[in-house]
Write an enzyme that holds these catalytic residues in place. Structure first.
Site, PDB file in Angstrom:
ATOM      1  N   GLY A   1       0.774  -1.240   0.000  1.00 21.46           N
ATOM      2  CA  GLY A   1       0.000   0.000   0.000  1.00 21.46           C
ATOM      3  C   GLY A   1       0.804   1.288   0.000  1.00 21.46           C
TER       4      GLY A   1
ATOM      5  N   GLU B   1       4.913   4.174   5.446  1.00 22.28           N
ATOM      6  CA  GLU B   1       3.648   3.436   5.559  1.00 22.28           C
ATOM      7  C   GLU B   1       2.535   4.258   4.906  1.00 22.28           C
ATOM      8  OE1 GLU B   1       1.948   0.986   5.607  1.00 22.28           O
ATOM      9  OE2 GLU B   1       1.761   0.159   7.630  1.00 22.28           O
ATOM     10  N   ASP B   2       1.532   3.560   4.397  1.00 23.48           N
ATOM     11  CA  ASP B   2       0.403   4.293   3.811  1.00 23.48           C
ATOM     12  C   ASP B   2      -0.529   4.815   4.899  1.00 23.48           C
ATOM     13  OD1 ASP B   2      -0.454   1.741   4.514  1.00 23.48           O
ATOM     14  OD2 ASP B   2      -1.387   1.282   2.598  1.00 23.48           O
TER      15      ASP B   2
ATOM     16  N   ASP C   1      -3.330   2.341  11.397  1.00 22.37           N
ATOM     17  CA  ASP C   1      -4.715   2.090  11.800  1.00 22.37           C
ATOM     18  C   ASP C   1      -4.701   1.652  13.274  1.00 22.37           C
ATOM     19  OD1 ASP C   1      -7.484   1.619  11.422  1.00 22.37           O
ATOM     20  OD2 ASP C   1      -7.151  -0.421  10.749  1.00 22.37           O
TER      21      ASP C   1
ATOM     22  N   LYS D   1      -5.255   6.970  11.449  1.00 21.67           N
ATOM     23  CA  LYS D   1      -6.609   6.985  12.027  1.00 21.67           C
ATOM     24  C   LYS D   1      -6.459   6.838  13.529  1.00 21.67           C
ATOM     25  CE  LYS D   1      -8.172   3.819   8.585  1.00 21.67           C
ATOM     26  NZ  LYS D   1      -9.071   2.721   8.207  1.00 21.67           N
TER      27      LYS D   1
ATOM     28  N   PHE E   1     -12.829   3.650   5.802  1.00 21.94           N
ATOM     29  CA  PHE E   1     -11.904   2.837   5.018  1.00 21.94           C
ATOM     30  C   PHE E   1     -11.615   3.549   3.710  1.00 21.94           C
ATOM     31  CE2 PHE E   1     -10.136  -0.633   2.622  1.00 21.94           C
ATOM     32  CZ  PHE E   1      -9.350  -1.250   3.577  1.00 21.94           C
TER      33      PHE E   1
ATOM     34  N   ARG F   1      -6.026   0.585  -6.231  1.00 21.35           N
ATOM     35  CA  ARG F   1      -4.736   1.206  -5.898  1.00 21.35           C
ATOM     36  C   ARG F   1      -4.369   2.328  -6.842  1.00 21.35           C
ATOM     37  NH1 ARG F   1      -2.148  -1.978  -2.255  1.00 21.35           N
ATOM     38  NH2 ARG F   1      -2.380  -4.211  -2.474  1.00 21.35           N
TER      39      ARG F   1
HETATM   40  P1  IMP Z   1      -2.607  -1.541  11.445  1.00 22.96           P
HETATM   41  O1  IMP Z   1      -1.620  -2.631  11.707  1.00 22.96           O
HETATM   42  O2  IMP Z   1      -3.953  -1.840  11.997  1.00 22.96           O
HETATM   43  O3  IMP Z   1      -2.098  -0.181  11.867  1.00 22.96           O
HETATM   44  O4  IMP Z   1      -2.910  -1.524   9.918  1.00 22.96           O
HETATM   45  C1  IMP Z   1      -2.032  -1.222   9.017  1.00 22.96           C
HETATM   46  C2  IMP Z   1      -2.407  -1.703   7.629  1.00 22.96           C
HETATM   47  O5  IMP Z   1      -3.796  -1.970   7.379  1.00 22.96           O
HETATM   48  C3  IMP Z   1      -2.070  -0.556   6.730  1.00 22.96           C
HETATM   49  O6  IMP Z   1      -0.716  -0.580   6.393  1.00 22.96           O
HETATM   50  C4  IMP Z   1      -2.934  -0.826   5.543  1.00 22.96           C
HETATM   51  O7  IMP Z   1      -2.272  -1.697   4.679  1.00 22.96           O
HETATM   52  C5  IMP Z   1      -4.162  -1.478   6.108  1.00 22.96           C
HETATM   53  N1  IMP Z   1      -5.241  -0.471   6.251  1.00 22.96           N
HETATM   54  C6  IMP Z   1      -5.722   0.063   7.374  1.00 22.96           C
HETATM   55  N2  IMP Z   1      -6.701   0.943   7.127  1.00 22.96           N
HETATM   56  C7  IMP Z   1      -6.833   0.985   5.788  1.00 22.96           C
HETATM   57  C8  IMP Z   1      -7.692   1.734   4.914  1.00 22.96           C
HETATM   58  O8  IMP Z   1      -8.533   2.557   5.305  1.00 22.96           O
HETATM   59  N3  IMP Z   1      -7.515   1.504   3.583  1.00 22.96           N
HETATM   60  C9  IMP Z   1      -6.598   0.625   3.107  1.00 22.96           C
HETATM   61  N4  IMP Z   1      -5.789  -0.091   3.878  1.00 22.96           N
HETATM   62  C10 IMP Z   1      -5.903   0.085   5.228  1.00 22.96           C
HETATM   63 MG    MG Z   2       0.233  -0.589   4.752  1.00 24.89          MG
END
Ligand code: IMP
Ligand code: MG
Length: 178
Positions: free
Chosen positions: A43, A98-99, A102, A130, A151, A164
Protein backbone atom coordinates in the site's frame (compact mmCIF):
# COMPACT_ATOMS: atom_id res chain seq x y z
CA UNK A 1 -11.04 8.01 -15.59
CA UNK A 2 -13.02 8.86 -12.49
CA UNK A 3 -15.83 6.41 -13.25
CA UNK A 4 -16.30 5.28 -9.68
CA UNK A 5 -18.77 6.18 -6.93
CA UNK A 6 -16.27 7.00 -4.17
CA UNK A 7 -16.15 10.47 -2.62
CA UNK A 8 -12.80 12.22 -2.51
CA UNK A 9 -11.32 12.57 0.96
CA UNK A 10 -7.95 14.11 0.02
CA UNK A 11 -7.39 15.41 -3.49
CA UNK A 12 -4.20 14.76 -5.40
CA UNK A 13 -2.88 18.30 -5.20
CA UNK A 14 -3.21 18.34 -1.39
CA UNK A 15 -1.45 14.97 -1.18
CA UNK A 16 1.47 16.15 -3.28
CA UNK A 17 1.81 19.43 -1.40
CA UNK A 18 1.86 17.63 1.93
CA UNK A 19 4.35 15.02 0.72
CA UNK A 20 6.65 17.84 -0.37
CA UNK A 21 6.48 19.25 3.18
CA UNK A 22 7.25 15.86 4.68
CA UNK A 23 10.21 15.42 2.34
CA UNK A 24 11.59 18.78 3.40
CA UNK A 25 11.31 17.87 7.09
CA UNK A 26 12.89 14.45 6.56
CA UNK A 27 15.74 15.85 4.49
CA UNK A 28 16.50 18.41 7.22
CA UNK A 29 16.37 15.88 10.07
CA UNK A 30 18.62 13.36 8.32
CA UNK A 31 21.08 15.83 6.86
CA UNK A 32 24.10 14.12 8.41
CA UNK A 33 23.21 10.52 7.74
CA UNK A 34 20.49 9.39 5.34
CA UNK A 35 18.16 6.75 6.80
CA UNK A 36 17.46 3.33 5.37
CA UNK A 37 14.09 3.86 3.69
CA UNK A 38 11.84 0.82 4.06
CA UNK A 39 8.48 0.73 2.29
CA UNK A 40 5.72 -1.31 3.90
CA UNK A 41 4.33 -2.90 0.77
CA UNK A 42 2.18 -2.90 -1.03
CA UNK A 43 0.00 0.00 0.00
CA UNK A 44 2.78 2.49 0.72
CA UNK A 45 4.52 2.23 -2.67
CA UNK A 46 2.86 5.26 -4.22
CA UNK A 47 3.51 7.46 -1.19
CA UNK A 48 7.09 6.19 -0.93
CA UNK A 49 7.93 6.87 -4.56
CA UNK A 50 6.51 10.38 -4.42
CA UNK A 51 8.45 11.06 -1.23
CA UNK A 52 11.74 9.48 -2.25
CA UNK A 53 12.06 11.41 -5.49
CA UNK A 54 11.96 14.62 -3.42
CA UNK A 55 14.74 13.54 -1.08
CA UNK A 56 18.34 14.50 -1.79
CA UNK A 57 20.57 11.94 -3.48
CA UNK A 58 17.68 9.81 -4.77
CA UNK A 59 17.97 7.28 -1.94
CA UNK A 60 17.13 3.63 -2.64
CA UNK A 61 13.88 2.18 -1.40
CA UNK A 62 13.85 -1.17 0.35
CA UNK A 63 10.66 -3.15 0.85
CA UNK A 64 9.12 -5.23 3.56
CA UNK A 65 5.78 -6.99 3.76
CA UNK A 66 3.63 -7.14 6.86
CA UNK A 67 0.39 -9.07 7.01
CA UNK A 68 -2.04 -8.98 9.90
CA UNK A 69 -4.17 -11.87 10.88
CA UNK A 70 -6.97 -12.47 13.26
CA UNK A 71 -8.26 -8.94 13.59
CA UNK A 72 -11.85 -10.00 13.07
CA UNK A 73 -11.68 -13.39 14.73
CA UNK A 74 -9.34 -12.93 17.68
CA UNK A 75 -7.90 -10.03 19.59
CA UNK A 76 -4.32 -11.23 19.21
CA UNK A 77 -3.77 -9.17 16.07
CA UNK A 78 -0.68 -11.05 15.04
CA UNK A 79 1.42 -9.42 12.33
CA UNK A 80 3.67 -11.58 10.16
CA UNK A 81 6.72 -9.96 8.59
CA UNK A 82 8.13 -11.23 5.29
CA UNK A 83 10.72 -10.29 2.72
CA UNK A 84 13.02 -8.29 4.96
CA UNK A 85 15.79 -10.82 5.35
CA UNK A 86 18.46 -9.17 3.23
CA UNK A 87 17.90 -5.64 4.48
CA UNK A 88 21.13 -3.91 5.56
CA UNK A 89 19.63 -2.46 8.72
CA UNK A 90 22.29 -3.28 11.33
CA UNK A 91 23.61 -0.05 12.83
CA UNK A 92 21.30 2.03 10.62
CA UNK A 93 18.52 4.49 11.31
CA UNK A 94 15.44 2.97 9.67
CA UNK A 95 12.64 5.15 8.35
CA UNK A 96 9.50 3.11 7.74
CA UNK A 97 7.26 4.42 4.98
CA UNK A 98 3.65 3.44 5.56
CA UNK A 99 0.40 4.29 3.81
CA UNK A 100 -1.82 4.35 6.87
CA UNK A 101 -1.49 3.64 10.57
CA UNK A 102 -4.71 2.09 11.80
CA UNK A 103 -4.57 -0.07 14.95
CA UNK A 104 -0.81 0.52 15.14
CA UNK A 105 -0.01 -3.19 15.26
CA UNK A 106 1.91 -3.28 11.98
CA UNK A 107 4.20 -0.41 12.91
CA UNK A 108 4.72 -1.69 16.46
CA UNK A 109 5.69 -5.10 15.09
CA UNK A 110 8.03 -3.69 12.44
CA UNK A 111 9.74 -1.41 14.93
CA UNK A 112 10.46 -4.41 17.14
CA UNK A 113 11.56 -6.45 14.09
CA UNK A 114 14.17 -3.88 13.00
CA UNK A 115 15.45 -3.21 16.50
CA UNK A 116 15.91 -6.95 17.01
CA UNK A 117 18.05 -6.98 13.85
CA UNK A 118 20.36 -4.25 15.07
CA UNK A 119 18.83 -1.07 13.66
CA UNK A 120 20.09 1.88 15.70
CA UNK A 121 16.67 3.54 15.57
CA UNK A 122 13.29 3.29 13.86
CA UNK A 123 11.09 6.19 12.84
CA UNK A 124 7.86 6.25 10.89
CA UNK A 125 6.57 8.36 8.03
CA UNK A 126 2.94 7.66 7.22
CA UNK A 127 0.71 9.35 4.69
CA UNK A 128 -2.37 8.81 6.84
CA UNK A 129 -3.33 7.92 10.39
CA UNK A 130 -6.61 6.98 12.03
CA UNK A 131 -5.96 7.83 15.69
CA UNK A 132 -9.46 6.78 16.77
CA UNK A 133 -8.66 3.20 15.71
CA UNK A 134 -5.46 2.84 17.68
CA UNK A 135 -5.02 -0.31 19.78
CA UNK A 136 -1.24 -0.15 20.22
CA UNK A 137 0.22 3.29 20.88
CA UNK A 138 2.84 4.14 18.23
CA UNK A 139 4.70 7.32 17.37
CA UNK A 140 4.27 8.61 13.83
CA UNK A 141 7.22 10.94 13.34
CA UNK A 142 6.18 12.32 9.94
CA UNK A 143 2.44 12.31 9.32
CA UNK A 144 0.62 13.45 6.21
CA UNK A 145 -2.98 13.61 7.41
CA UNK A 146 -5.11 12.45 10.31
CA UNK A 147 -8.41 11.01 9.13
CA UNK A 148 -11.57 9.80 10.81
CA UNK A 149 -12.54 6.17 11.10
CA UNK A 150 -13.37 5.30 7.52
CA UNK A 151 -11.90 2.84 5.02
CA UNK A 152 -9.98 4.58 2.27
CA UNK A 153 -8.68 3.53 -1.15
CA UNK A 154 -6.60 5.04 -3.92
CA UNK A 155 -3.11 6.54 -4.07
CA UNK A 156 -1.73 3.02 -3.61
CA UNK A 157 -4.28 1.79 -1.07
CA UNK A 158 -6.58 -1.06 -1.92
CA UNK A 159 -9.48 -3.15 -0.87
CA UNK A 160 -9.00 -6.75 -1.96
CA UNK A 161 -6.32 -5.68 -4.45
CA UNK A 162 -8.53 -3.12 -6.21
CA UNK A 163 -8.44 0.66 -6.65
CA UNK A 164 -4.74 1.21 -5.90
CA UNK A 165 -4.28 3.09 -9.14
CA UNK A 166 -6.86 5.77 -8.38
CA UNK A 167 -4.93 9.04 -8.11
CA UNK A 168 -6.35 10.45 -4.88
CA UNK A 169 -7.55 9.25 -1.49
CA UNK A 170 -11.21 8.20 -1.64
CA UNK A 171 -13.69 6.94 0.92
CA UNK A 172 -14.64 3.33 0.28
CA UNK A 173 -16.74 2.92 3.42
CA UNK A 174 -17.77 5.58 5.87
CA UNK A 175 -17.62 3.59 9.06
CA UNK A 176 -14.58 1.57 10.01
CA UNK A 177 -14.30 -2.16 10.30
CA UNK A 178 -14.67 -4.09 13.49
P1 IMP B 1 -2.61 -1.54 11.44
O1 IMP B 1 -1.62 -2.63 11.71
O2 IMP B 1 -3.95 -1.84 12.00
O3 IMP B 1 -2.10 -0.18 11.87
O4 IMP B 1 -2.91 -1.52 9.92
C1 IMP B 1 -2.03 -1.22 9.02
C2 IMP B 1 -2.41 -1.70 7.63
O5 IMP B 1 -3.80 -1.97 7.38
C3 IMP B 1 -2.07 -0.56 6.73
O6 IMP B 1 -0.72 -0.58 6.39
C4 IMP B 1 -2.93 -0.83 5.54
O7 IMP B 1 -2.27 -1.70 4.68
C5 IMP B 1 -4.16 -1.48 6.11
N1 IMP B 1 -5.24 -0.47 6.25
C6 IMP B 1 -5.72 0.06 7.37
N2 IMP B 1 -6.70 0.94 7.13
C7 IMP B 1 -6.83 0.99 5.79
C8 IMP B 1 -7.69 1.73 4.91
O8 IMP B 1 -8.53 2.56 5.30
N3 IMP B 1 -7.52 1.50 3.58
C9 IMP B 1 -6.60 0.63 3.11
N4 IMP B 1 -5.79 -0.09 3.88
C10 IMP B 1 -5.90 0.09 5.23
MG1 MG C 1 0.23 -0.59 4.75
Amino acid sequence: MTAHPFPVLIDRESLLVRIRELARAIAADYEDEPPLLVVVIEGARTFAHELARLLPGQPPLFEIRAASYGESTTSSGQVDVAGGDGLPCAGKQVLLLEDIVDTGRTIARLREWFLARGASGVRVASLLSKPSRRVVPVAVDYLGFEIDDCFVIGFGMDVGGRYRELPEVLVFEQSGRG
